[in-house]
Design a protein around this motif. Sequence first.
Motif, PDB file in Angstrom:
ATOM      1  N   LEU A   1      34.914  46.002  37.557  1.00 11.85           N
ATOM      2  CA  LEU A   1      35.036  47.133  37.129  1.00 11.85           C
ATOM      3  C   LEU A   1      34.191  48.220  38.167  1.00 11.85           C
ATOM      4  CD1 LEU A   1      34.744  47.333  33.319  1.00 11.85           C
ATOM      5  CD2 LEU A   1      36.759  47.555  34.870  1.00 11.85           C
TER       6      LEU A   1
ATOM      7  N   ALA B   1      40.388  45.386  29.862  1.00 13.27           N
ATOM      8  CA  ALA B   1      39.032  45.851  30.650  1.00 13.27           C
ATOM      9  C   ALA B   1      37.937  44.866  30.421  1.00 13.27           C
ATOM     10  CB  ALA B   1      38.471  47.274  29.754  1.00 13.27           C
ATOM     11  N   GLY B   2      38.168  44.119  29.367  1.00 12.81           N
ATOM     12  CA  GLY B   2      37.095  42.986  29.130  1.00 12.81           C
ATOM     13  C   GLY B   2      37.380  41.688  30.102  1.00 12.81           C
TER      14      GLY B   2
ATOM     15  N   ALA C   1      35.739  43.008  33.189  1.00 17.64           N
ATOM     16  CA  ALA C   1      34.669  43.167  33.423  1.00 17.64           C
ATOM     17  C   ALA C   1      33.946  41.610  33.490  1.00 17.64           C
ATOM     18  CB  ALA C   1      33.868  43.725  31.726  1.00 17.64           C
ATOM     19  N   ASP C   2      34.709  40.701  32.705  1.00 21.38           N
ATOM     20  CA  ASP C   2      34.100  39.321  32.908  1.00 21.38           C
ATOM     21  C   ASP C   2      34.240  38.877  34.473  1.00 21.38           C
ATOM     22  OD1 ASP C   2      33.882  39.262  30.287  1.00 21.38           O
ATOM     23  OD2 ASP C   2      35.875  38.177  30.016  1.00 21.38           O
TER      24      ASP C   2
ATOM     25  N   THR D   1      32.129  51.725  32.200  1.00 17.04           N
ATOM     26  CA  THR D   1      31.871  50.858  30.955  1.00 17.04           C
ATOM     27  C   THR D   1      33.045  50.100  30.514  1.00 17.04           C
ATOM     28  OG1 THR D   1      32.305  52.467  29.259  1.00 17.04           O
ATOM     29  CG2 THR D   1      30.277  52.312  30.515  1.00 17.04           C
ATOM     30  N   VAL D   2      33.123  49.100  29.977  1.00 13.77           N
ATOM     31  CA  VAL D   2      34.269  48.588  29.229  1.00 13.77           C
ATOM     32  C   VAL D   2      35.173  49.449  28.350  1.00 13.77           C
ATOM     33  CG1 VAL D   2      34.973  46.800  27.867  1.00 13.77           C
ATOM     34  CG2 VAL D   2      33.231  46.200  29.701  1.00 13.77           C
TER      35      VAL D   2
ATOM     36  N   ALA E   1      33.212  40.862  36.883  1.00 12.47           N
ATOM     37  CA  ALA E   1      32.588  41.592  37.670  1.00 12.47           C
ATOM     38  C   ALA E   1      33.110  42.741  38.526  1.00 12.47           C
ATOM     39  CB  ALA E   1      31.368  41.049  38.303  1.00 12.47           C
TER      40      ALA E   1
ATOM     41  N   ALA F   1      37.022  52.186  30.745  1.00 13.11           N
ATOM     42  CA  ALA F   1      38.063  51.518  31.550  1.00 13.11           C
ATOM     43  C   ALA F   1      39.096  51.351  30.631  1.00 13.11           C
ATOM     44  CB  ALA F   1      37.494  49.990  31.926  1.00 13.11           C
TER      45      ALA F   1
END
Length: 220
Positions: free
Chosen positions: A167, A158-159, A162-163, A172-173, A165, A176
């Motif tokens: 998602l 998930a991170g 998110a990195d 939220t992370v 952009a 996810a």
Amino acid sequence: MSDSVKDGPSRVKDKPSRAEKTRLTRRRIVAAAAELFLDQGYGATTLDQVAARAGVAVQTVYFHFGNKATLLKEALDVAAVGDDEPVALLDRPWLEELSAEPDPVRVIELWMNGGREIMGRVAPLLAVVRGTVGTDPDLAAQWDVNEGQRRVAFRALAGLLADRAALRPGLTVADAADLAFLITSAENYIVATGTLGWSPELWRSTTATLLAQALLGATA
């Protein structure tokens, strides 16, 4: 000078070190335990049986692992990563490829390529654990540990998304990671490949599609 004398030093060099012998012994014990857990179940397997199949004294099994629960944990850890190298799953080279990939859909595909290999190795053992987890406190604890490790792994996925952009809006992370954990659960793999008769590849591709839709949005 005779050949036996000349060959002496090379033969000495070829002898495995004490550490190598220890590692080979542990490897045999873990492999024997995994086979027995799958063949006859965790509860029916004894350390005497593990020792006999591994070709070692039962005291050797106790010395290296102490008890059956620790031996099961080691078998699961080896199955998860595919070897007994002291390198955590998230520290392996495959994560570097994921980290370098800019396309979030491709990140999920690469993740699921690894996931298919991992599940193929670990799901049979997890099925053994899951089948008796309610009757054995050690197995219940082991199940919780494994699930906790999986959640940590999906937090990493998930991170990565998110990195980039990537998602979908409002996700939220943490949410996810939970969605990914749920979609790719060992139970789902066991049902898909067992009850439904899917191939591991069909499970991989279907799960990758579901992850992309759930985490990135319906147009992914």
